[in-house]
Structure formats: C-alpha cells, structure tokens
Design a protein around this motif. Sequence first.
Motif, PDB file in Angstrom:
ATOM      1  N   HIS A  34       6.617 -52.223 -36.082  1.00 42.91           N
ATOM      2  CA  HIS A  34       7.894 -51.368 -35.605  1.00 42.91           C
ATOM      3  C   HIS A  34       6.903 -50.021 -36.235  1.00 42.91           C
ATOM      4  N   ARG A  35       5.773 -49.666 -36.839  1.00 48.13           N
ATOM      5  CA  ARG A  35       4.840 -48.859 -37.414  1.00 48.13           C
ATOM      6  C   ARG A  35       3.796 -48.949 -35.505  1.00 48.13           C
ATOM      7  N   GLU A  36       3.728 -49.872 -34.609  1.00 50.37           N
ATOM      8  CA  GLU A  36       2.979 -49.665 -33.554  1.00 50.37           C
ATOM      9  C   GLU A  36       3.332 -48.704 -32.859  1.00 50.37           C
ATOM     10  N   ALA A  37       2.093 -47.771 -32.549  1.00 48.51           N
ATOM     11  CA  ALA A  37       3.388 -46.110 -31.330  1.00 48.51           C
ATOM     12  C   ALA A  37       2.826 -46.984 -29.699  1.00 48.51           C
ATOM     13  N   ALA A  64      15.706 -47.297 -37.229  1.00 47.05           N
ATOM     14  CA  ALA A  64      15.013 -48.281 -37.277  1.00 47.05           C
ATOM     15  C   ALA A  64      14.745 -47.060 -35.440  1.00 47.05           C
ATOM     16  N   ALA A  65      15.529 -47.218 -35.289  1.00 48.52           N
ATOM     17  CA  ALA A  65      15.751 -46.091 -33.427  1.00 48.52           C
ATOM     18  C   ALA A  65      14.907 -44.767 -34.015  1.00 48.52           C
ATOM     19  N   ARG A  66      13.876 -44.024 -34.545  1.00 47.96           N
ATOM     20  CA  ARG A  66      13.157 -43.299 -35.482  1.00 47.96           C
ATOM     21  C   ARG A  66      11.529 -43.569 -35.563  1.00 47.96           C
ATOM     22  N   MET A  70      10.151 -47.456 -31.178  1.00 47.06           N
ATOM     23  CA  MET A  70      11.083 -47.500 -30.825  1.00 47.06           C
ATOM     24  C   MET A  70      10.438 -45.627 -29.112  1.00 47.06           C
ATOM     25  N   ARG A  71      10.322 -45.077 -30.101  1.00 49.21           N
ATOM     26  CA  ARG A  71       9.669 -44.094 -28.644  1.00 49.21           C
ATOM     27  C   ARG A  71       9.127 -45.050 -27.840  1.00 49.21           C
ATOM     28  N   ASN A  88      21.828 -55.489 -34.659  1.00 48.26           N
ATOM     29  CA  ASN A  88      21.167 -54.492 -34.953  1.00 48.26           C
ATOM     30  C   ASN A  88      20.844 -54.016 -33.704  1.00 48.26           C
ATOM     31  N   GLY A  89      19.796 -54.713 -32.615  1.00 51.27           N
ATOM     32  CA  GLY A  89      19.079 -54.192 -31.571  1.00 51.27           C
ATOM     33  C   GLY A  89      20.139 -53.687 -30.916  1.00 51.27           C
ATOM     34  N   PHE A  90      21.317 -53.792 -30.718  1.00 46.28           N
ATOM     35  CA  PHE A  90      22.503 -52.933 -29.714  1.00 46.28           C
ATOM     36  C   PHE A  90      22.946 -51.141 -30.747  1.00 46.28           C
ATOM     37  N   GLN A  91      22.799 -51.625 -32.401  1.00 51.17           N
ATOM     38  CA  GLN A  91      22.946 -50.900 -32.809  1.00 51.17           C
ATOM     39  C   GLN A  91      21.566 -49.889 -32.774  1.00 51.17           C
ATOM     40  N   ILE A  92      20.713 -50.432 -32.773  1.00 55.08           N
ATOM     41  CA  ILE A  92      19.552 -49.149 -32.909  1.00 55.08           C
ATOM     42  C   ILE A  92      19.230 -48.677 -31.307  1.00 55.08           C
TER      43      ILE A  92
END
Lengths: 221, 83
Positions: A34-37, A64-66, A70-71, A88-92
């Motif tokens: 998740h930390r990968e930009a 997670a969305a932020r 995710m960008r 959880n992926g749908f929620q994100i």
Amino acid sequence: MKSAVIVFPGSNCDRDMAVVLEQVSGRKPLMVWHREAELPDSLDLVAVPGGFSYGDYLRSGAMAARSPVMRAVVEAAGRGVSILGVCNGFQILTEAGLLPGALMRNAGLHFVCRDVPLRVENSQTAFTCRYDAGEEILIPVAHHDGNYQADPDTLDRLEGEGRIAFRYAGACNGSARDIAGIVGEAGNVLGMMPHPERMVEPAHGGADGRRLFEGLLEAIG
Amino acid sequence: MKTRVYVTLKKGVLDPQGKAIHHALEGLGFAGVNEVRAGKLIELDLDPGVGEAEVEAMCRKLLANIVIENFRIEREAPTEEGA
C-alpha cells in the motif's frame, strides 16, 4: 493477463486472490504494498482484495482509500485498466470515489458469513461475460459492512445504465435493491461484497466464482 | 486549539446501531425514548493558524463520508493565555 494484487495492513484475502489469478491466467500476479506510489507497468488488472485494512478504523476502507497506492489505482482506472474490488476492496473503491454509494453496517448488525445465491444482472461486462444474464450463482459472503446504500437518483442511474452486476437472490444484509456488486461508469471497475475467489474449485463447494476470472482473461487477454 | 468534529448519519439513512441501542435502552426499562441515532466525535488539537476552511476540507476528504454522513465543526473559544 498481467495482474497485481494490492496488499494493505489487514488485508487477508490477498493470497486467495493471487492463487486464483495464477490458476486462471498462468501468470503470478504482482503483490503491491500500500505504500507504493506507483503501480507496475502495463497491468491489465488490479485486484483490491478483502480483509480489514487498517482495522476498519474510521469507516471500512476509509484509510486504505487514502493510501499512496490508491492514487495510482484511481489513475489506472482512468486509463481503462480493469479494477476488481472484493469485499473490503469494494468498500475501498467506494471510499476512493471510483464507485458511487457507500457500504454501511449490515441491517441486522450481524457479521454475515455464508454462501449466498446471487443473480447475474448484466452479463455484458468484462467481469461477467462468462455468466448468463439472470443466472443464479452461489458465492460466499463474509462481511459486517456490506449494506450498500446510495441516494435514489444514483440507484436509478445504476439500474438504468445496467451497472448492477450482481444482486442477492434473497435478503442478505439490507442492501438497497439487493445490490451485491456494481460496475463504474466506464465498465472497467467492479466492486462486489461476495468473494468469487473463495469459490473456484469443487473442494470449495462450487466453482461459480472461477468464471468471473475466466471471463476477465477472455475479455482483457 | 481544541476542535471537535461531530459526524452523524444523514437524515433518512438507516442506522442499525442506533436501533440496537434503542432496543437495549427499552430492554433496561427506560421509557420515552423515541429514537436513537449514533454518530462519532473526533477531537482535533490544532495549531492556531489552522482555519475553519481547512477543517472543513479535512471533514470532506476524510473524517466524514458525505454520501451518508453530515458533519458539524465546533471550535473551542481560545483561552486568555492560549490566544
């Protein structure tokens, strides 16, 4: 099909997702922290897996969305890369604004964990092309916040544009119009609460979920 | 500076948690409770330079999901020595 699975702290379906993607496509998906930009180059599919990212703090999927990755996922979606968000992926994906609406606490307040019959509403998407419209399939759910809600205009628009991919064929969690999965406006983003990756071989009690991945392979190569 | 953000479900959005609390209150024998809605209180300790508009941006971007929630910002009046 070159795919990636995003891994957040608290993801727990990332491995299941990777297993089915490798089985179906013959290529190991890249696991992206998740930390990968940035995402790896020339991806065909990004899977945002189930779990409890960031412990569901604030709201399920909100943190997670932020996250930086995710960008990059939102950007990839804009370029037409297929994005699959499960549970959880749908929620994100809703929290990230890639899909409309929100997933709230189940109407009965209970965590729902069982195999549920789903009706395939639209078989014209890349995700559902191996199903027949109106077909009933059996896929497991396991969630506390799966109660899909949106304002009536949004719901009408989803119906009118054929963007409801799956509906629960029976009460499940209080979701508006029994919505279990929706696609984004451009059709390349699917969010669904049920877990197709948990129903891909007879030992799972059925293999209805497998066709979603086979269809994707067929549609996007 | 202490700032409180109250996040509540929009009117008309079903609140199963509030309903469960309501039932529990009735179960304990409390009468006259017409409705219960549950929300969140988020306390922020901010530098004096952080303006109202910025707090509102925080609410819109993260603290509240404006699809289903409303928010209200309450800023504590600066104290004599803190001002």
